[in-house]
Scaffold this active site. Sequence first.
Site, PDB file in Angstrom:
ATOM      1  N   CYS A   1      67.179  22.843   4.191  1.00 51.94           N
ATOM      2  CA  CYS A   1      66.373  23.800   4.955  1.00 51.94           C
ATOM      3  C   CYS A   1      67.008  25.187   4.976  1.00 51.94           C
ATOM      4  O   CYS A   1      66.315  26.209   4.928  1.00 51.94           O
ATOM      5  CB  CYS A   1      66.157  23.288   6.369  1.00 51.94           C
ATOM      6  SG  CYS A   1      67.688  22.855   7.242  1.00 51.94           S
TER       7      CYS A   1
ATOM      8  N   HIS B   1      68.601  22.908  12.408  1.00 54.75           N
ATOM      9  CA  HIS B   1      67.563  23.076  11.396  1.00 54.75           C
ATOM     10  C   HIS B   1      67.301  24.557  11.157  1.00 54.75           C
ATOM     11  O   HIS B   1      67.193  25.346  12.106  1.00 54.75           O
ATOM     12  CB  HIS B   1      66.277  22.391  11.875  1.00 54.75           C
ATOM     13  CG  HIS B   1      65.165  22.389  10.870  1.00 54.75           C
ATOM     14  ND1 HIS B   1      65.340  21.984   9.563  1.00 54.75           N
ATOM     15  CD2 HIS B   1      63.849  22.749  10.977  1.00 54.75           C
ATOM     16  CE1 HIS B   1      64.183  22.079   8.917  1.00 54.75           C
ATOM     17  NE2 HIS B   1      63.278  22.547   9.749  1.00 54.75           N
TER      18      HIS B   1
ATOM     19  N   ASN C   1      58.113  26.223   8.136  1.00 58.18           N
ATOM     20  CA  ASN C   1      59.030  25.108   7.959  1.00 58.18           C
ATOM     21  C   ASN C   1      59.114  24.768   6.473  1.00 58.18           C
ATOM     22  O   ASN C   1      58.419  25.368   5.645  1.00 58.18           O
ATOM     23  CB  ASN C   1      58.537  23.898   8.776  1.00 58.18           C
ATOM     24  CG  ASN C   1      59.650  22.954   9.158  1.00 58.18           C
ATOM     25  OD1 ASN C   1      60.780  23.073   8.683  1.00 58.18           O
ATOM     26  ND2 ASN C   1      59.344  21.994  10.006  1.00 58.18           N
TER      27      ASN C   1
ATOM     28  N   GLN D   1      61.166  20.120   1.193  1.00 64.38           N
ATOM     29  CA  GLN D   1      62.570  19.898   0.866  1.00 64.38           C
ATOM     30  C   GLN D   1      62.866  18.452   0.498  1.00 64.38           C
ATOM     31  O   GLN D   1      63.927  18.164  -0.058  1.00 64.38           O
ATOM     32  CB  GLN D   1      63.464  20.329   2.028  1.00 64.38           C
ATOM     33  CG  GLN D   1      63.311  19.491   3.282  1.00 64.38           C
ATOM     34  CD  GLN D   1      64.097  20.064   4.458  1.00 64.38           C
ATOM     35  OE1 GLN D   1      63.812  21.156   4.932  1.00 64.38           O
ATOM     36  NE2 GLN D   1      65.096  19.323   4.929  1.00 64.38           N
TER      37      GLN D   1
END
Length: 364
Positions: free
Chosen positions: A173, A310, A331, A167
């Site tokens: 995210c 997150h 992630n 990102q």
Amino acid sequence: MNRSHLLNSPLSLIYVMLISYGFLLVLVPVIVSSPTPPSPSLPDEIRGKPEADLWVGWKEQFEKEYSSEAEEIERFTIWVDNLHKVQQHNSATSSGNSKSFRLGMNEFADMTQQDFLNSQLGHKDPSETESLEDGSETNYGGGGLKGDVPSEIDWRDSGYVSGVKYQNHCGSCWAFSAAGSLEGQYFNRTGVLIELSAQQMVDCVMGSYGCGGGNVELAFYYLMATGSISAEEYPYMATDTQACMDEGKPIVTNVTFYNRLPKGNETALKEAVGLIGPVSAAMDASHFSFQFYERGVFYEPLCDPNSLDHSVLIVGYGTTPEGEDYWLVKNSWGANWGLDGYFMLARNKDNHCGIASYTGYPTI
């Protein structure tokens, strides 16, 4: 002197033939020395420090460059402080205490914790964004799933999960989490894995803050109305300064509704991940230990299940040979972070880090 002796001399001499006449060979030794590697350019304040060589290696590994000596000195100071904390954690892990996961000096090692929080975390609770409109197609409770829930699963093995994304310094995210969950459901329906555009959501989702944050619920509501464009057609730019450009681009898939799971219920979450596919989630990722996570089952006693900052994508779950239950989570910080961009998070530990506090998946 024997010619073979000359050629095998420890002086590593290369003999150059100058004259060849009959059986007479005249050889002149030429000494060749190994090239000396150039000394890395370092500010005087860093050169000679015990960590200087490690710093040079780390910079080369992650291709780090700084605009001035002053900036490099500042980042080096932060890096050394982080290095000592990482070493302290890993030393405690090696000595057999309860911390079973290890930390590493990843590409974020020259950032303070506040720098990191400001640039990498982007989940906003619905209370912090514009709420969904009345009558939006949202199911609460998981939709009555049926089937035998597997004891472990990794949806990467079945083709449901696209490659790890980066990102960059943008709190997007939430968009990557939404895209990943929708990619899995599209694959389930068609057998084709297409990377969907996170940038489309960063640019176009009303009520979000682009790189400043958002949530998957707003993203899926937008996709109900508009549909999702491929990442190839609408590539990621890691910025929120451009206008929405969703008009006229081909739509890969639409979203019918969003299934939000019961808050804090890891049993319902396991059912959804085990039977449906990758599920979007939010968590508390604000800790030093998560910034530097490298491997093992992450467990942070300071995690707050009610402080979500997150967005991630749960792609599976299982149990380690040592008996630790975990969630397998994707992630969006690049493949250099963690387990090639993934991490294992403690499962069945009272909703650790809030992993089950805000979860859901789309139906197409």
